[in-house]
Scaffold this motif. Sequence first.
Motif: not given
Length: 317
Positions: A137, A140-141, A160, A177-178, A180-181, A184
């Motif tokens: 997380e 990613l941010e 992860d 997940k990556i 999809e993020r 965003d």
Amino acid sequence: MTKTIVESATKTAIIGFDQPFCVIGERINPTGRKKLAAELEMDDFTTVEKDALEQVAAGATMLDVNSGAVFTNKMAEDARYADNNFVEPMLMPELIKRVQALVDVPLCIDSSVPGALEAGLEACNGRPLLNSVTGEEERLEVVLPLVKKYNVPVVAISNDDTGISEDPEVRFAVAKKIVERAADFGIPAHDIVVDPLVMPIGAMATAGLQVFELVRRLRNELGVNTTCGASNVSFGLPNRHGINAAFLPMAIANGMTSAIMNPVRPQEMEAIRAANFLMNNDAHGAEWIRANKAPLAEGEVEAGARGRRAGGRRRRA
């Protein structure tokens, strides 16, 4: 077809399913290379420059530039050098500057330190590949906003906050997940190059089968390009280059489109060129023929010319 565009100031490389396999040269990396790390600590870039030239001459499409150096002597004098968040943002731009002055292939900016990634993006010409983001997380941010801000593609590593799973289903889920993020943040799937993580075959007998299945799923279900640290598959085994040379064409046949590897190893590069030809990604075998057609010695040229002339006279007669 998915195409990931990477650029230097003068060259464009395309990573794609219908493109020749993208060879990302791995040698500019001080991790595990004490001599290189010691040189960098002394502001000596001799080996970096040598590695850049040799890898491009051997056929690298891109060069990975990793700034993960440990400056042991400076660390004893100044505690800040024990922190890679201090060292790497200073080192990365200098590495990129030195490499770009010698070669014109696109670069892959490689660091676990976000400050080094941004420093590299500021210093790099063109549109480099950023290496890397994970499914963690915090990562990613921090990294995805850089990818969006600089409009660059990124390597997405399939681990992860729980670490690296031996279960290929988990690694696929992390990759999804990556992707999809990233969406965003407005980052398209064609700018995500997934590393599904190649496990050592010596420790896990199914490592090859796992990664081939993962690559097929990543291509068919997520529509993304893929990469890997190719030499991981042979870690700890004898004749590693033999295993790597078998692994790479098999990975290509299953849909892998790039790898971070050592292009100076002729056995592995020959295997890739053959795979490109067999997968119809080398038009008319031009690159295979170019790489394997040795120039004739002066005497052989003359003999061949005489034979052709003699043949011509015989036909006319």
